[in-house]
Motif scaffolding. Structure first.
Motif, PDB file in Angstrom:
ATOM      1  N   GLY A   1       0.280  -6.283 -14.886  1.00  0.00           N
ATOM      2  CA  GLY A   1       1.480  -5.534 -14.546  1.00  0.00           C
ATOM      3  C   GLY A   1       2.197  -5.060 -15.791  1.00  0.00           C
ATOM      4  N   ARG A   2       2.331  -5.963 -16.740  1.00  0.00           N
ATOM      5  CA  ARG A   2       3.037  -5.601 -17.973  1.00  0.00           C
ATOM      6  C   ARG A   2       2.249  -4.545 -18.755  1.00  0.00           C
ATOM      7  NH1 ARG A   2       4.436 -11.077 -20.557  1.00  0.00           N
ATOM      8  NH2 ARG A   2       5.867 -11.616 -18.887  1.00  0.00           N
ATOM      9  N   ALA A   3       0.935  -4.765 -18.810  1.00  0.00           N
ATOM     10  CA  ALA A   3       0.101  -3.804 -19.548  1.00  0.00           C
ATOM     11  C   ALA A   3       0.172  -2.423 -18.910  1.00  0.00           C
ATOM     12  CB  ALA A   3      -1.340  -4.293 -19.575  1.00  0.00           C
ATOM     13  N   GLY A   4       0.172  -2.404 -17.602  1.00  0.00           N
ATOM     14  CA  GLY A   4       0.230  -1.121 -16.903  1.00  0.00           C
ATOM     15  C   GLY A   4       1.533  -0.404 -17.186  1.00  0.00           C
ATOM     16  N   ARG A   5       2.619  -1.156 -17.164  1.00  0.00           N
ATOM     17  CA  ARG A   5       3.912  -0.542 -17.424  1.00  0.00           C
ATOM     18  C   ARG A   5       3.960   0.033 -18.830  1.00  0.00           C
ATOM     19  NH1 ARG A   5       9.320  -0.065 -16.306  1.00  0.00           N
ATOM     20  NH2 ARG A   5      10.692  -0.561 -18.034  1.00  0.00           N
TER      21      ARG A   5
ATOM     22  N   TRP B   1       0.859  -1.189   0.000  1.00  0.00           N
ATOM     23  CA  TRP B   1       0.000   0.000   0.000  1.00  0.00           C
ATOM     24  C   TRP B   1       0.890   1.231   0.000  1.00  0.00           C
ATOM     25  CZ3 TRP B   1      -0.449   4.181   3.298  1.00  0.00           C
ATOM     26  CH2 TRP B   1      -1.565   4.994   3.128  1.00  0.00           C
ATOM     27  N   ALA B   2       0.529   2.220  -0.784  1.00  0.00           N
ATOM     28  CA  ALA B   2       1.312   3.458  -0.805  1.00  0.00           C
ATOM     29  C   ALA B   2       0.384   4.646  -0.660  1.00  0.00           C
ATOM     30  CB  ALA B   2       2.086   3.567  -2.109  1.00  0.00           C
ATOM     31  N   GLY B   3       0.854   5.662  -0.007  1.00  0.00           N
ATOM     32  CA  GLY B   3       0.050   6.865   0.220  1.00  0.00           C
ATOM     33  C   GLY B   3       0.605   7.605   1.405  1.00  0.00           C
ATOM     34  N   ALA B   4      -0.249   8.344   2.079  1.00  0.00           N
ATOM     35  CA  ALA B   4       0.164   9.022   3.303  1.00  0.00           C
ATOM     36  C   ALA B   4      -0.766   8.556   4.409  1.00  0.00           C
ATOM     37  CB  ALA B   4       0.082  10.535   3.141  1.00  0.00           C
ATOM     38  N   LEU B   5      -0.244   8.463   5.612  1.00  0.00           N
ATOM     39  CA  LEU B   5      -1.071   7.997   6.723  1.00  0.00           C
ATOM     40  C   LEU B   5      -1.946   9.151   7.181  1.00  0.00           C
ATOM     41  CD1 LEU B   5       1.527   5.874   8.669  1.00  0.00           C
ATOM     42  CD2 LEU B   5      -0.158   5.131   7.014  1.00  0.00           C
ATOM     43  N   GLU B   6      -3.045   9.347   6.476  1.00  0.00           N
ATOM     44  CA  GLU B   6      -4.009  10.399   6.819  1.00  0.00           C
ATOM     45  C   GLU B   6      -5.342  10.011   6.202  1.00  0.00           C
ATOM     46  OE1 GLU B   6      -2.469  13.903   5.019  1.00  0.00           O
ATOM     47  OE2 GLU B   6      -3.302  13.382   3.077  1.00  0.00           O
ATOM     48  N   PRO B   7      -6.435  10.565   6.710  1.00  0.00           N
ATOM     49  CA  PRO B   7      -7.754  10.108   6.236  1.00  0.00           C
ATOM     50  C   PRO B   7      -7.929  10.232   4.727  1.00  0.00           C
ATOM     51  CG  PRO B   7      -7.986  11.496   8.163  1.00  0.00           C
ATOM     52  CD  PRO B   7      -6.546  11.546   7.791  1.00  0.00           C
ATOM     53  N   GLY B   8      -7.330  11.255   4.100  1.00  0.00           N
ATOM     54  CA  GLY B   8      -7.506  11.440   2.668  1.00  0.00           C
ATOM     55  C   GLY B   8      -6.983  10.268   1.851  1.00  0.00           C
TER      56      GLY B   8
ATOM     57  N   GLY C   1       5.831  -2.239 -13.137  1.00  0.00           N
ATOM     58  CA  GLY C   1       5.508  -3.490 -13.802  1.00  0.00           C
ATOM     59  C   GLY C   1       4.742  -4.459 -12.923  1.00  0.00           C
ATOM     60  N   ARG C   2       4.239  -3.980 -11.803  1.00  0.00           N
ATOM     61  CA  ARG C   2       3.388  -4.830 -10.959  1.00  0.00           C
ATOM     62  C   ARG C   2       1.931  -4.450 -11.189  1.00  0.00           C
ATOM     63  NH1 ARG C   2       7.419  -7.734  -9.629  1.00  0.00           N
ATOM     64  NH2 ARG C   2       8.388  -7.638  -7.570  1.00  0.00           N
ATOM     65  N   ALA C   3       1.037  -5.397 -10.900  1.00  0.00           N
ATOM     66  CA  ALA C   3      -0.383  -5.113 -11.075  1.00  0.00           C
ATOM     67  C   ALA C   3      -0.835  -4.094 -10.036  1.00  0.00           C
ATOM     68  CB  ALA C   3      -1.182  -6.395 -10.918  1.00  0.00           C
TER      69      ALA C   3
ATOM     70  N   LEU D   1       0.097  -3.898  -6.013  1.00  0.00           N
ATOM     71  CA  LEU D   1       0.197  -2.542  -5.458  1.00  0.00           C
ATOM     72  C   LEU D   1      -1.207  -1.983  -5.275  1.00  0.00           C
ATOM     73  CD1 LEU D   1       3.000  -1.250  -7.824  1.00  0.00           C
ATOM     74  CD2 LEU D   1       3.195  -2.641  -5.773  1.00  0.00           C
ATOM     75  N   VAL D   2      -1.459  -1.410  -4.108  1.00  0.00           N
ATOM     76  CA  VAL D   2      -2.799  -0.909  -3.804  1.00  0.00           C
ATOM     77  C   VAL D   2      -2.729   0.564  -3.445  1.00  0.00           C
ATOM     78  CG1 VAL D   2      -4.862  -1.273  -2.436  1.00  0.00           C
ATOM     79  CG2 VAL D   2      -3.313  -3.167  -2.844  1.00  0.00           C
ATOM     80  N   LEU D   3      -3.600   1.364  -4.056  1.00  0.00           N
ATOM     81  CA  LEU D   3      -3.771   2.763  -3.655  1.00  0.00           C
ATOM     82  C   LEU D   3      -5.232   2.928  -3.256  1.00  0.00           C
ATOM     83  CD1 LEU D   3      -1.199   2.923  -5.599  1.00  0.00           C
ATOM     84  CD2 LEU D   3      -1.778   5.320  -5.771  1.00  0.00           C
TER      85      LEU D   3
END
Lengths: 584, 394
Positions: A445-449, A303-310, A397-399, A377-379
Motif C-alpha cells: 500500500g505504501r509503495a503504491g502510494r 471492488w471498484a468499477g462499473a457494473l457492466e461486463p467490461g 495507500g491501500r494495497a 482494493l480490487v479492480l
C-alpha cells in the motif's frame, strides 16, 4: 509563446460526457505554464452552455459541434467543381483501400475552400456531394465486403460526414489575432475531431502541433455505441474516417504525448514515428490527498468499477466465493455505477446464487469509491485504457490487486499484485495472499502510494510541456515564409536561426504588434519586415513569424518538426521496474 | 483408438472447484452464472479463437475493430503470445485475414408508418376539417337566411381549426429525438416547422371555407366533400413518405431510387382524386335526395351526377391536385414551398370570389397553383435528400 489549446468540451462542464477532454487537465497546464499565453479553442458538443469560465484569463473561442447544420448557401457554380474534386479525394481515401493517401490532400483542399467562402456545410448536404459519394462508394474496388450501401446509407453517411467535417468551417483559420495561424504552436488535448483544426492550421499556416491523448482516442471511437447503430457500410465509412484522421494526425504531429505505454502502442500501430512519441503521465490533482486511515476490522475487499461486463464484476464475485471458502469472515464492498439496465440486479442475482448475499454489499459508486472502507482494493476490469482509476486507488495507500490488462502493468508495477484477466482462481489467490499478510499489505500500500505520487504528480507534466514547447519552437525557423523562398524551390530554412529564449521574450504586446500584418501579403513578410518592426518596440521578428506565407511555409515547418522534435525522455517517463521495489 | 481422457466422465476432467459447482442445479431460464473458464488452446489455437469470435470477425470493418473487440473480451498481450503473436494487433490482423467478411443479415426495414397509424391520422384529419365545415352547411340548410353573426361564427371555427391542428401536431412531434436513422423514414410530420404547418392549415381552411360559405347548395356540398377529403390528402401524403422510406432501405443507387419514386406521386394523386370524386358524388346524392324528398327514386344517381356543372367538378379536381403535393412537400423538408403556395391560392380564391363565381375563382387559383406546384413537387419528391430533414435531432 502563444499556445492554442484545442480540445473538445465546453467552458461549463455540463456532465460526465464533456469531462473526457480533461478539462481540469487544461486548467492545470495553463496554471503551471503561466509564462506562456494560452488561448483555448473548444469544440463544444451540442447542448452545452456557451460562456466564459470564471477566473480564467485565457481567451476562449468556442465552436459548436453536432446539432443542426448551420444555415448558409452552397458554393457558387464555378467553385462547385473544386469542392467536388476535393470531396471525391476524401471519400476515395475512405472507401478505396488503395487510395488512402489522398485523405490528407482532400481534407486540406476542402478546408482551404471552406475558408474562402464558408460554403462547406451546405455543399456537403447538396445533391452534388451525394452523387460524388455514391459514385465513389459503388465504384469497383470499394471495400463493401460485408454489405453494399443503400440510398438510405448514403444519406446517413453524408450527414454524419458533414458533422465530422464541421470543424473545417470554424472561423479560426487566418493569421489575425485570435486565429490559429497567429499562434506559435497548437496543443491538441484529446485528439479526435479536436485535431482537425490543428491539422488545417498546420497545412495552411505551418503551425506545429503537439497531441496529448488521455487514453487512445481512436479506440474510444471503435467502442462507442454511436456508430454501432448504423449498418455496416456506414459504420465502415465513419470508422475509416476516424482511423485516417488519427493516422494523419499522428503523422503530422510534431510531438505526441500519450498518457501511457499502452497509448504509445496504439499510436505506433496507427503510424506514429516512435521517435516523436513521449509518454507524459496525466497528473492527478489528488496527489496530496492524505492516505486512508486504519483498516476496517473485518478483512474487507473493495471492488471498484462499473457494473457492466467490461469491468467484470462477476469475476470479482466468483473470486470472492473462493476467498470466503477459506476466510469466512471476509467481506466485499462493490462500488460501481450501473453500466446498463438490469446490470445491478444481475450482479445481485449472481451474488445470491453463490451464497454471498450476507457478505457482499453494493454501494453507490457515484461519488467515487470510499477507498478507506476496504483493506484490499480490487479492480477486475477486462480493459483499462486510462490510468485514472488505478492511480486514485493507489493514492489511498491501500494495497491494490488488479487484472493485468491495458495500462495496469506500467501503472502498478511492483507496487501491487497483477493477476491474469478472467481467472477467478488467480484473483482469489491474490486476495487471500494479501488478506492473510498484514505486513505485506501495508508495504504494498505504501509503495503504491509513493509510486503514484512520484509519477502522477502535476509538476512533471508542466515541466515536460515546458520543455516540449521550447524544443518545438526552437527547432523551427523564425521566418518560415522568408526561408521558404520562391514557390516550387526546395525549402532551406535554418533550424536554429533564433535561440529558444527569443520566443519567450514576447509578451502580450506581440499580439498587437502583429495584428496589422495582412495575411495575404507574402511580400510584406520576411526578415526585413521583422527588423523594421523591432524598432517599434515590439519583440523582433514575432510579426514575421506570425504572418507566414500560407501553405508555402507548411512544408518547411513540418520538415523541422519531424527532424527536431521528440527524442529525450521526460522526467516522468517510466522508471526502471524494480527501482521502487528496492526503495520499499 | 480413443484417447484415455475420452473414457472418463466429463466431470472427472474438470478441476475440483468446477466439479463442486457442476453439482448445483442450473438456474431456471438457462441463465449462465458459472464464471466461464478460459479454454486451453490446442493444435491450431487461432482456429478456436476464430470460432469464439466469429461474429466479431465477420462484421469487423478493419483489423483494429477486431483488436478492440478482443481487448474488450479481456485478451491482452499475454494471451496474444499464447496464440504466437506479438500483440493483440497482430492477432487481430491474423483473424481479419483468416475470417472472410460476411454480408450483414438484412436488418428489418425501419418500421416507417404502419397502415393503421396512417389511417388513424387520416380519419383524424377528416374529422378536424370536416366538422367545422359541416356546421355552417347544416345551419344554412336549416335556416336559408344566413345572418352575419353566423358567418362570423363559422369563420372563427374555420380559423380555430388549423391552429388547433398545428398545436396538436407540434405537441406530438416534440419528443421526436430518436435514433438518427429513424428520422429518415419515419412517418408523421417530417421536418416541417410549426409556422409552415400553421400557414398550410390556414390556407387550406380558406380554400375550403370559401365555397362552403359563399357558393350555393351544390358548391357547399362539394366544399364539405373536399373537407372530408382532407383525410384522403393526409393519407396520400403519408403513403408517399412511407413508400419513400421503403425505397431508401432497398434502392441501391440514387437513380434507382428516383425511378422508384417516379410513379408514386401520380398514384397518390389518382388515389386522392378517386376518393374525392366518391365523396363529392355522395354529398351530391344526399343533396339530391333531400331536394327531391320522398318522390326520389330511380333518378337519384343520375340526378346527383348532373347536379354539379363541369366547371364545379374541375374546380374540385384542381383543389385536390393542389393539396396533395402541398401536403407531401410539407412533410419532406420543403415545408416553406407548401406554406407559401396554399395560403396564396386561398387568398386569391377569396379575392376572386368577390368578382366571379366561387367555382371559377377556385378553378383559376387552385389550377394555377397546382400547375406550378406539381412539376416542382414531382422533381423534389423524387430526390432522396427530400426525406432527410436538414439537421439531426439535437
Amino acid at each position: 509563446m502563444r499556445v492554442a489549446l484545442l480540445t473538445e468540451g465546453a467552458t461549463e462542464s455540463a456532465g460526465p460526457d464533456t469531462r473526457r477532454s480533461g478539462d481540469g487537465w487544461c486548467d492545470r497546464l495553463m496554471d503551471g505554464l503561466a509564462e506562456h499565453e494560452f488561448r483555448l479553442y473548444l469544440l463544444a458538443p451540442p447542448g452545452c452552455a456557451v460562456g466564459t469560465r470564471p477566473g480564467r484569463p485565457a481567451a476562449v473561442h468556442e465552436f459548436p459541434m453536432g446539432g443542426r447544420r448551420p444555415p448558409g448557401h452552397g458554393p457558387a457554380l464555378h467553385r462547385r467543381r473544386q469542392y467536388v474534386r476535393a470531396y471525391r479525394d476524401l471519400v476515395r481515401a475512405l472507401v478505396l483501400p488503395a487510395e488512402r493517401r489522398s485523405f490528407g490532400p482532400g481534407l486540406y483542399r476542402l478546408a482551404e475552400l471552406a475558408r474562402e467562402d464558408g460554403a462547406l456545410p451546405a455543399f456537403l448536404a447538396s445533391g452534388a456531394a451525394q452523387r460524388t459519394l455514391e459514385a465513389v462508394w459503388r465504384s469497383p474496388g470499394a471495400d463493401t465486403a460485408a454489405g453494399q450501401p443503400q440510398v438510405g446509407d448514403l444519406l446517413v453517411a453524408g450527414d454524419l460526414l458533414e458533422q465530422c467535417l464541421r470543424p473545417l468551417s470554424a472561423p479560426w483559420y487566418g493569421t489575425g489575432a485570435g486565429e490559429l495561424g497567429g499562434a506559435d504552436l497548437c496543443h491538441v488535448v484529446g485528439g479526435g475531431p479536436a485535431a482537425l483544426p490543428a491539422l488545417v492550421a498546420g497545412a495552411l499556416h505551418g503551425v506545429p502541433f503537439v497531441v496529448t491523448e488521455h487514453g487512445p482516442q481512436l479506440r474510444e471511437q471503435y467502442r462507442s455505441d454511436r456508430y454501432a447503430q448504423y449498418r455496416w457500410p456506414v459504420r465502415a465509412l465513419l470508422l475509416g474516417f476516424s482511423r485516417l484522421l488519427a493516422e494523419e494526425t499522428y503523422r503530422q504531429a510534431a510531438v505526441l504525448t500519450p498518457d501511457s505505454e499502452y497509448g504509445r502502442q496504439w499510436q505506433q500501430r496507427c503510424g506514429a514515428a516512435p521517435e516523436r512519441i513521449r509518454v507524459v503521465y496525466e497528473g492527478a490533482a489528488a496527489v496530496d490527498r492524505a492516505p486512508a486511515g486504519p483498516e476496517p476490522e473485518l478483512p474487507t475487499l473493495l471492488w471498484a468499477g462499473a457494473l457492466e461486463p467490461g469491468h467484470d464484476p462477476e469475476l470479482m464475485l466468483h473470486a470472492f466465493a473462493r476467498v470466503r471458502a477459506d476466510l469466512p469472515t471476509a467481506r466485499l464492498r462493490m462500488y460501481g455505477e450501473e453500466g446498463g439496465p438490469g446490470r445491478a440486479a444481475h450482479c445481485r442475482v449472481v451474488a445470491d446464487r453463490l451464497g454471498l448475499d450476507d457478505a457482499v454489499s453494493f454501494e453507490d459508486g457515484r461519488g467515487g469509491p470510499a477507498w478507506e472502507t476496504g483493506g484490499v482494493l480490487v479492480l477486475s476490469a477486462r480493459t483499462q485504457s486510462s490510468p485514472r482509476m488505478l492511480v486514485d486507488a493507489m493514492l489511498s495507500g491501500r494495497a491494490v490487486v488488479t487484472t493485468e490488462v491495458g495500462v495496469a502493468r506500467e501503472v502498478v508495477g511492483p507496487a501491487g499484485l497483477l493477476v491474469p484477466p478472467r481467472s477467478p482462481q488467480a484473483l482469489a489467490g491474490a486476495c487471500l495472499a494479501l488478506l492473510g499478510d498484514s505486513e505485506r499489505r501495508v508495504r504494498l500500500g505504501r509503495a503504491g502510494r509513493r509510486r503514484a505520487q512520484e509519477r502522477f504528480a502535476v509538476e512533471p507534466v508542466t515541466t515536460a510541456f515546458r520543455e516540449i514547447y521550447l524544443e518545438l519552437v526552437s527547432g523551427r525557423p523564425a521566418f518560415p515564409a522568408a526561408a521558404s523562398g520562391t514557390r516550387g524551390r526546395p525549402h532551406r530554412a535554418q533550424p536554429f536561426a533564433r535561440p529558444a529564449e527569443y520566443w519567450v521574450a514576447g509578451g502580450t504586446e506581440a499580439v498587437g504588434a502583429a495584428e496589422d500584418v495582412p495575411d495575404d501579403s507574402p511580400e510584406a513578410v520576411g526578415p526585413v519586415e521583422g527588423t523594421e518592426r523591432a524598432g517599434d518596440g515590439g519583440p523582433p521578428g514575432l510579426g514575421g513569424g506570425r504572418a507566414d506565407g500560407g501553405e508555402r511555409a507548411a512544408g518547411a515547418g513540418r520538415l523541422f518538426g519531424e527532424t527536431r522534435a521528440g527524442g529525450g525522455r521526460t522526467p516522468a517517463g517510466p522508471a526502471e521496474p524494480g527501482a521502487l521495489a528496492e526503495a520499499v | 483408438m480413443s484417447r484415455p481422457e475420452e473414457s472418463l466422465p466429463p466431470t472427472a476432467q474438470a478441476p475440483a472447484w468446477a466439479r463442486a459447482r457442476a453439482e448445483v442445479p442450473a438456474p431456471p431460464g438457462g441463465q449462465e452464472w458459472e464464471y466461464p473458464s478460459v479454454p486451453v488452446p490446442s493444435g491450431d489455437p487461432v482456429r478456436e479463437l476464430m470460432e469464439r469470435y466469429r461474429a466479431l470477425c465477420e462484421q469487423a470493418v478493419d483489423p483494429l475493430d477486431i483488436a478492440v473487440g478482443l481487448e474488450e473480451a479481456g485478451l491482452g498481450r499475454i494471451e496474444a503470445r499464447r496464440y504466437r503473436q506479438a500483440d493483440v494487433f497482430e492477432l487481430a490482423d491474423e483473424l481479419y485475414a483468416r475470417v472472410p467478411r460476411r454480408p450483414v443479415v438484412a436488418v428489418p426495414a425501419p418500421p416507417g408508418s404502419s397502415w393503421r397509424s396512417r389511417t388513424g391520422r387520416a380519419l383524424g384529419s377528416a374529422v378536424r376539417y370536416g366538422l367545422p365545415s359541416a356546421v355552417p352547411v347544416a345551419l344554412r340548410a336549416a335556416a336559408p337566411v344566413v345572418g352575419l353573426p353566423l358567418l362570423a361564427l363559422a369563420l372563427a371555427a374555420l380559423g380555430a381549426r388549423p391552429v388547433g391542428a398545428a398545436l396538436r401536431r407540434w405537441s406530438d412531434s416534440r419528443p421526436g429525438a430518436g435514433a438518427p436513422d429513424a428520422r429518415v423514414a419515419s412517418g408523421g410530420s417530417g421536418g416541417s416547422s410549426v409556422a409552415a404547418r400553421l400557414w398550410y392549415g390556414l390556407g387550406a381552411g380558406v380554400l375550403l371555407g370559401v365555397p362552403v360559405l359563399t357558393a350555393g347548395p351544390v358548391g357547399a356540398a362539394l366544399g364539405l366533400a373536399a373537407a372530408l377529403g382532407m383525410g384522403s390528402v393526409e393519407w396520400s401524403a403519408d403513403w408517399l413518405r412511407h413508400a419513400a422510406g421503403l425505397g431508401l432501405g432497398s434502392a441501391g443507387t440514387l437513380s434507382a431510387f428516383r425511378a422508384r419514386m417516379r410513379p408514386v406521386l401520380p398514384v397518390a394523386l389518382g388515389l386522392h382524386l378517386a376518393l374525392l370524386a366518391l365523396f363529392s358524388f355522395a354529398a351530391l346524392a344526399v343533396l339530391t335526395a333531400l331536394d327531391l324528398g320522398s318522390e326520389a327514386g330511380a333518378g337519384l344517381l343520375a340526378g346527383a351526377a348532373h347536379r354539379a356543372s363541369g366547371l364545379q367538378w374541375a374546380a374540385q379536381a384542381a383543389l385536390g391536385l393542389l393539396l396533395v403535393p402541398a401536403a407531401a412537400l410539407l412533410r419532406t423538408g420543403r415545408s416553406r414551398t407548401a406554406a407559401v403556395a396554399v395560403p396564396t391560392a386561398g387568398l386569391g380564391s377569396a379575392v376572386f370570389t368577390a368578382v366571379r363565381a366561387p367555382e371559377t375563382a377556385q378553378l383559376l387559383c387552385c389550377g394555377t397553383a397546382a400547375a406550378l406546384l406539381l412539376p416542382y413537387a414531382w422533381t423534389v419528391l423524387g430526390r432522396p435528400a427530400a426525406y432527410l430533414p436538414d439537421g439531426p435531432p439535437a
